[in-house]
Design an enzyme around this catalytic site. Sequence first.
Site, PDB file in Angstrom:
ATOM      1  N   ARG A  60      -6.177 136.275 101.186  1.00 33.14           N
ATOM      2  CA  ARG A  60      -5.641 135.950 102.503  1.00 33.14           C
ATOM      3  C   ARG A  60      -5.136 137.211 103.186  1.00 33.14           C
ATOM      4  NH1 ARG A  60      -1.316 134.015 102.562  1.00 33.14           N
ATOM      5  NH2 ARG A  60      -0.872 134.271 100.356  1.00 33.14           N
ATOM      6  N   LYS A 201      -4.813 127.128 102.952  1.00 33.02           N
ATOM      7  CA  LYS A 201      -3.444 127.518 103.230  1.00 33.02           C
ATOM      8  C   LYS A 201      -3.100 127.327 104.714  1.00 33.02           C
ATOM      9  CE  LYS A 201      -1.283 128.592  99.359  1.00 33.02           C
ATOM     10  NZ  LYS A 201      -2.094 128.650  98.164  1.00 33.02           N
ATOM     11  N   HIS A 221       5.403 124.569  97.429  1.00 31.24           N
ATOM     12  CA  HIS A 221       4.312 125.367  96.872  1.00 31.24           C
ATOM     13  C   HIS A 221       4.441 125.281  95.356  1.00 31.24           C
ATOM     14  CE1 HIS A 221       2.186 129.482  96.325  1.00 31.24           C
ATOM     15  NE2 HIS A 221       1.309 128.517  96.435  1.00 31.24           N
ATOM     16  N   SER A 239       1.795 133.432  93.620  1.00 27.43           N
ATOM     17  CA  SER A 239       0.424 133.583  93.138  1.00 27.43           C
ATOM     18  C   SER A 239       0.375 134.311  91.798  1.00 27.43           C
ATOM     19  CB  SER A 239      -0.375 134.366  94.181  1.00 27.43           C
ATOM     20  OG  SER A 239      -1.721 134.402  93.801  1.00 27.43           O
ATOM     21  N   LYS A 243       0.933 128.428  88.034  1.00 25.76           N
ATOM     22  CA  LYS A 243       0.966 127.036  88.500  1.00 25.76           C
ATOM     23  C   LYS A 243      -0.269 126.264  88.053  1.00 25.76           C
ATOM     24  CE  LYS A 243       1.376 128.027  92.870  1.00 25.76           C
ATOM     25  NZ  LYS A 243       1.411 129.483  92.692  1.00 25.76           N
ATOM     26  N   THR A 244      -1.442 126.823  88.333  1.00 23.95           N
ATOM     27  CA  THR A 244      -2.684 126.122  88.001  1.00 23.95           C
ATOM     28  C   THR A 244      -2.864 126.061  86.484  1.00 23.95           C
ATOM     29  OG1 THR A 244      -3.685 126.800  90.085  1.00 23.95           O
ATOM     30  CG2 THR A 244      -5.188 126.107  88.340  1.00 23.95           C
ATOM     31  N   ASP A 258      -1.239 122.994  93.383  1.00 28.21           N
ATOM     32  CA  ASP A 258      -0.724 123.997  94.340  1.00 28.21           C
ATOM     33  C   ASP A 258       0.195 123.519  95.459  1.00 28.21           C
ATOM     34  OD1 ASP A 258      -0.920 126.863  94.876  1.00 28.21           O
ATOM     35  OD2 ASP A 258      -1.921 126.315  96.724  1.00 28.21           O
ATOM     36  N   ARG A 323     -12.061 133.613  91.892  1.00 29.74           N
ATOM     37  CA  ARG A 323     -11.561 132.236  91.970  1.00 29.74           C
ATOM     38  C   ARG A 323     -12.665 131.221  91.726  1.00 29.74           C
ATOM     39  NH1 ARG A 323      -5.993 130.878  93.262  1.00 29.74           N
ATOM     40  NH2 ARG A 323      -5.094 132.811  94.014  1.00 29.74           N
TER      41      ARG A 323
HETATM   42  P1  ATP Z   1      -2.070 130.813  92.992  1.00 28.97           P
HETATM   43  O1  ATP Z   1      -0.869 130.390  93.795  1.00 28.97           O
HETATM   44  O2  ATP Z   1      -2.648 132.094  93.501  1.00 28.97           O
HETATM   45  O3  ATP Z   1      -3.076 129.736  92.841  1.00 28.97           O
HETATM   46  P2  ATP Z   1      -1.091 130.283  90.268  1.00 28.97           P
HETATM   47  O4  ATP Z   1       0.393 130.249  90.191  1.00 28.97           O
HETATM   48  O5  ATP Z   1      -1.802 128.989  90.264  1.00 28.97           O
HETATM   49  O6  ATP Z   1      -1.529 131.224  91.508  1.00 28.97           O
HETATM   50  P3  ATP Z   1      -2.689 130.841  87.962  1.00 28.97           P
HETATM   51  O7  ATP Z   1      -4.000 130.641  88.643  1.00 28.97           O
HETATM   52  O8  ATP Z   1      -2.222 129.781  87.047  1.00 28.97           O
HETATM   53  O9  ATP Z   1      -1.562 131.170  89.050  1.00 28.97           O
HETATM   54  O10 ATP Z   1      -2.749 132.249  87.258  1.00 28.97           O
HETATM   55  C1  ATP Z   1      -2.043 132.629  86.113  1.00 28.97           C
HETATM   56  C2  ATP Z   1      -2.873 133.694  85.430  1.00 28.97           C
HETATM   57  O11 ATP Z   1      -2.132 134.341  84.414  1.00 28.97           O
HETATM   58  C3  ATP Z   1      -4.086 133.075  84.756  1.00 28.97           C
HETATM   59  O12 ATP Z   1      -5.157 133.971  84.893  1.00 28.97           O
HETATM   60  C4  ATP Z   1      -3.624 132.957  83.294  1.00 28.97           C
HETATM   61  O13 ATP Z   1      -4.696 132.997  82.406  1.00 28.97           O
HETATM   62  C5  ATP Z   1      -2.767 134.201  83.162  1.00 28.97           C
HETATM   63  N1  ATP Z   1      -1.696 134.141  82.130  1.00 28.97           N
HETATM   64  C6  ATP Z   1      -1.554 135.018  81.119  1.00 28.97           C
HETATM   65  N2  ATP Z   1      -0.485 134.733  80.379  1.00 28.97           N
HETATM   66  C7  ATP Z   1       0.102 133.645  80.917  1.00 28.97           C
HETATM   67  C8  ATP Z   1       1.256 132.879  80.588  1.00 28.97           C
HETATM   68  N3  ATP Z   1       2.030 133.191  79.555  1.00 28.97           N
HETATM   69  N4  ATP Z   1       1.551 131.811  81.354  1.00 28.97           N
HETATM   70  C9  ATP Z   1       0.784 131.502  82.425  1.00 28.97           C
HETATM   71  N5  ATP Z   1      -0.323 132.194  82.792  1.00 28.97           N
HETATM   72  C10 ATP Z   1      -0.670 133.263  82.043  1.00 28.97           C
HETATM   73 MN    MN Z   2      -3.127 128.072  91.637  1.00 28.78          MN
END
Ligand code: ATP
Ligand code: MN
Length: 538
Positions: A60, A201, A221, A239, A243-244, A258, A323
């Site tokens: 973004r 978004k 969020h 980010s 979360k995911t 999300d 992604r």
């Molecule tokens: P966005 O808001 O951009 O979607 P998000 O909060 O959903 O971000 P994730 O997509 O879950 O973030 O990304 C977390 C990344 O960190 C993943 O690639 C995951 O494999 C990695 N990771 C490594 N160690 C950990 C951990 N201990 N806990 C969570 N995620 C981890």
């Molecule tokens: Mn996510």
Amino acid sequence: MESENQVIKTISLDQYGIKNTKINYQLSPEALQAIAIEKGQGVEADSGALAIKTGEFTGRSPQDRFIVKDDVTKDRIWWGKVNIPFEPEKFDKLYNKVVDYLSNKEVYVRDSYACADENYKLNIRVINEYPWSNQFAYNMFLRPTEAELNHFNPEWIIVNAPGFMADPEVDGTRQHNFAILDFTKKIALIGGTGYTGEIKKGIFSALNFILPVFKETMPMHCSANVGKSGDTAVFFGLSGTGKTTLSTDPNRSLIGDDEHGWTKENTIFNFEGGCYAKVINLSRDQEPEIFDAIKKGAILENVVLDDSGKVDFADTSITQNTRVSYPIHHIENIQVPSIGRNPKNIFFLTADAFGVIPPISKLTPSQAAYHFISGYTAKVAGTEAGVVEPVPSFSACFGAPFMPLHPAKYAQMLSDKMTDAGVNVWLVNTGWTGGPYGVGTRMKLKYTRAMINAVLNGDLGLYNYDDYHIHSVFGVAQPRSCPGVPTDVLSPRATWNDDEAYYTTAFKLTNAFRENFKKFEDYCTEEIRRGGPQRYAF
Ligand code: ATP
Ligand code: MN
């Protein structure tokens, strides 16, 4: 599940000023994928997923996100660097240019909606220049039934023209790309960027205004899932904090990854109908549910494939922000519809690259408010040679770029809801352990999952004071033991093997917290201010 049949209904775009176009209305994802491939805009990966490149933008562009300043918005929006005003006249002119650009072309149109709760439904008509952007809209928004489509009344429209370049001098944009929200006309106008995240978004930002202002609903969020006994868990975080990853749990039904709303009826609902997962270094071993969701219908963005269509998830030559989007039913264990009851536990996820925040700790209500307003995570500057200093990054409400109102508004709503619901709030560091970035390592996903499971299973004895240690710097309650996690991992200081370095770094971070919080002090009660770290460097 919705029918994949082609829809016979036809629509006109004349009312939007889009004329003489070939309208591809409500095409199935299969048809869109075939068209994208035929036009040379994508290839099919060995998994069956469509792989596309989003072009110049692979993320973004927050500095190019504007809100039209008019009677609806002028006294309500928190104007500034996040919510940049745009003149209505300028918007009209630019809108006309974009629809002229789309006229006499071919466009892809999809009727969809946001908000899984019937009472909050927002109908959206998405008009895309590219077939894969329209397939993204199929994946990410909620999909109306055929009966619903027959009387579909679009409330918001998204006009998405990645190939249209603005002229900043004339159009009033910062550069050639833009994402502009007009709350009076109910239009999200996106041009000059093909990054699909702008589409989802854009609507998120719109809902973050509409829901609290008109519907008494707290937009968040966050991701959410629900256990077998109906207990909802919510995960806030910026980010890359997890979360995911962490909401996708084979033992708990996914509500969404999300964007959610927390209603006055004491429910949580997903805004979306799909997930948008990071795939950097994705492995089937670590994240099987997400890995297996990458199949026909999913769209991979900016990944690198070999000649046989196999994706190299370690290849970040296009971007670190690779992604995949997929409809939520690509995940096996989901909640249908995407609604849960009041949460029992809320997790604030932070990827602390300083490695000083405990991997899990319990927050008091004032600490919860303080950390929500602060919205801390860390950024690690590039992965190039040499050790690089992490940079603290604060984003109010764990999502400032999407929040049109003053952060205090959201904080107050959350605080009231948390008190009403009597939730427990936990701070989870999914970032570094054993030292800062460059010295330590990322917390093992296995351990983070074990800590979260321990909370959700009630194994982190909340009742016995002796089970917790109050962290001398952050003031948070750090459990002394946790099933499935080596005890020394629970104390960040212990993992460093260097007390002095640990405290020096911790104070560096608490100073950054204090500096960041200054702009919110006037809006906060003494009680919230007391929720901050306990010690700072002098
Ligand atoms: P966005 O808001 O951009 O979607 P998000 O909060 O959903 O971000 P994730 O997509 O879950 O973030 O990304 C977390 C990344 O960190 C993943 O690639 C995951 O494999 C990695 N990771 C490594 N160690 C950990 C951990 N201990 N806990 C969570 N995620 C981890
Ligand atoms: Mn996510």
